[in-house]
Design a protein around this motif. Structure first.
Motif, PDB file in Angstrom:
ATOM      1  N   GLY A 217      37.447  38.715  80.024  1.00  0.00           N
ATOM      2  CA  GLY A 217      37.009  39.782  80.912  1.00  0.00           C
ATOM      3  C   GLY A 217      35.784  40.506  80.384  1.00  0.00           C
ATOM      4  N   ALA A 218      35.733  40.680  79.057  1.00  0.00           N
ATOM      5  CA  ALA A 218      34.552  41.302  78.447  1.00  0.00           C
ATOM      6  C   ALA A 218      33.307  40.460  78.708  1.00  0.00           C
ATOM      7  N   VAL A 219      33.459  39.133  78.669  1.00  0.00           N
ATOM      8  CA  VAL A 219      32.334  38.245  78.987  1.00  0.00           C
ATOM      9  C   VAL A 219      31.858  38.505  80.414  1.00  0.00           C
TER      10      VAL A 219
ATOM     11  N   ALA B 217      36.209  47.906  78.535  1.00  0.00           N
ATOM     12  CA  ALA B 217      34.779  48.026  78.236  1.00  0.00           C
ATOM     13  C   ALA B 217      34.553  48.282  76.762  1.00  0.00           C
ATOM     14  N   HIS B 218      35.650  48.490  76.021  1.00  0.00           N
ATOM     15  CA  HIS B 218      35.633  48.635  74.564  1.00  0.00           C
ATOM     16  C   HIS B 218      37.035  48.285  74.099  1.00  0.00           C
ATOM     17  N   PHE B 219      37.215  47.935  72.868  1.00  0.00           N
ATOM     18  CA  PHE B 219      38.526  47.481  72.404  1.00  0.00           C
ATOM     19  C   PHE B 219      39.006  48.314  71.219  1.00  0.00           C
ATOM     20  N   ASN B 220      39.017  49.646  71.453  1.00  0.00           N
ATOM     21  CA  ASN B 220      39.572  50.600  70.479  1.00  0.00           C
ATOM     22  C   ASN B 220      38.821  50.636  69.154  1.00  0.00           C
ATOM     23  N   GLY B 221      37.512  50.437  69.218  1.00  0.00           N
ATOM     24  CA  GLY B 221      36.698  50.558  68.013  1.00  0.00           C
ATOM     25  C   GLY B 221      36.662  49.284  67.191  1.00  0.00           C
ATOM     26  N   SER B 222      35.807  49.281  66.212  1.00  0.00           N
ATOM     27  CA  SER B 222      35.552  48.056  65.445  1.00  0.00           C
ATOM     28  C   SER B 222      36.577  47.805  64.335  1.00  0.00           C
TER      29      SER B 222
END
Length: 372
Positions: free
Chosen positions: A93-95, A117-122
């Motif tokens: 989905g991010a792609v 749109a983000h995955f809880n930080g790096s």
């Protein structure tokens, strides 16, 4: 360039639809959804690098979601697909979001499933990448069910995919998730967008999908009760219903084509006569006859009218023949061409059948002349 491994289903002339997977899975994630979607679409489901049949060397440490999007575009180019609908789960989905922001001219519509749109930080992804590079995937695969599904549910084939994935490629995909954050760009997305959330998804809770829906102009949000992170595997019927509706599925397009060919008056009468007993049959006709056969661009509507007239004469369906004589005129056939088709049926369907057909057609054409 080596391409992503993929599986194609459906007619090559149908509208293309690309399906992207979640981290740790293969294109088998779509096994319960893709065959149904392929009735109306040219479905292409692809594998992440190092997953399924895709080469691990397609990705390396420090990769980005943009790198994965470029691989998807290269695959589409190799298949002669210029513009396509797209649906993806989680990393897939991010792609899709990246393509909608950076290459919108390639997308006709977008569905983002159990993603963000983000995955809880790096930090969590950096830690997971380091763990996988150090210890491999066996331990992480043991917790896949808890991360992917609600309690008591599993898909062993997908867990096996997780276990068999290449650790370095998996870690590089973690790097991509760590660096991914498109929140500031979401208002730029202009393609029709659907967000699908699993109500019980711990990885990308509904709030993540709601955040996208609130930011993307005109976006729609569907929440699926009982679904966790891999909704297409756990709740395929609900996902299929949402995707069909969003991608202009057979029922919606079918009714549009039915009205174009048969006319509003006829369709309105049919709908007025509809009862609970006949409702499923009417839905069947709209989805399959009109939404799939009559929308296939391989034959023109003129050609389909000629074929339909012949088939109706062959089986003696003269009430239907009258309806399709009117449709043939609407599709551009002249009375002379209709007559030529019926004359052909005299040779192959029999003179008595053609005699009745000429009587039916003559009556309909006379009625049309009188109305005009």
């Amino acid at each position: 360039m080596t391409l992503l491994d993929h599986r194609a289903e459906g007619s090559a002339s149908a509208p293309p639809l690309l399906l992207g997977p979640s981290l740790g899975t293969s294109n088998a994630l779509w096994d319960k959804v893709a065959p149904e979607l392929s009735i109306a679409h040219r479905v292409v489901r692809w594998d992440l690098p190092g997953h399924g049949g895709s080469a691990a060397g397609l990705i390396s440490a420090g990769a980005t979601v943009g790198d994965l999007a470029d691989l998807v575009l290269a695959l589409a180019d190799s298949l002669g697909i210029e513009r396509f609908a797209y649906a993806g789960v989680s990393l897939g989905g991010a792609v899709g979001l990246h393509l909608a922001v950076h290459r919108p001219e390639r997308l006709s519509s977008l569905a983002v499933i159990c993603s963000s749109a983000h995955f809880n930080g790096s930090k969590p992804w950096e830690e997971r990448a380091a763990l996988v590079r150090r210890e491999g995937l066996a331990g992480l695969a043991e917790s896949a069910d808890a991360r992917w599904f609600t309690s008591g549910f599993t898909v062993p084939e997908l867990v096996d995919d997780h276990r068999r994935a290449d650790p370095d490629a998996y870690a590089a995909c973690c790097d991509a998730l760590a660096a991914f954050d498109l929140r500031d760009r979401l208002p730029e997305i202009a393609v029709p967008t659907l967000l699908v959330a699993g109500r019980d998804d711990p990885a990308t809770p509904p709030a993540h999908l709601r955040e996208i829906a609130d930011a993307v102009p005109g976006a729609a949000l569907v929440e699926i009760p009982g679904a966790s992170h891999l909704a297409p595997a756990q709740c395929p019927e609900a996902v299929l219903t949402a995707l069909r509706a969003h991608f202009g599925g057979p029922a919606g397009r079918g009714m549009e084509v039915r009205r174009e060919v048969l006319g509003d008056a006829h369709v309105d009468r049919a709908q007025a006569r509809q009862t609970p007993f006949t409702a499923r049959f009417q839905d069947f006709i709209s989805r399959y006859a009109w939404g799939e056969i009559w929308t296939d661009p391989t034959l023109s509507r003129r050609e389909r009218s000629m074929i339909t007239l012949t088939a109706l004469v062959a089986h003696g369906h003269y009430d239907e023949l009258a309806m399709h004589v009117r449709a043939a005129r609407r599709n551009g056939l002249t009375p002379e061409e209709i007559g030529a088709v019926l004359l052909q049926t005299a040779v192959y369907c029999g003179v008595p059948a053609a005699n009745s057909a000429f009587a039916t057609a003559q009556r309909v054409l006379a009625e049309e002349d009188g109305a005009s």
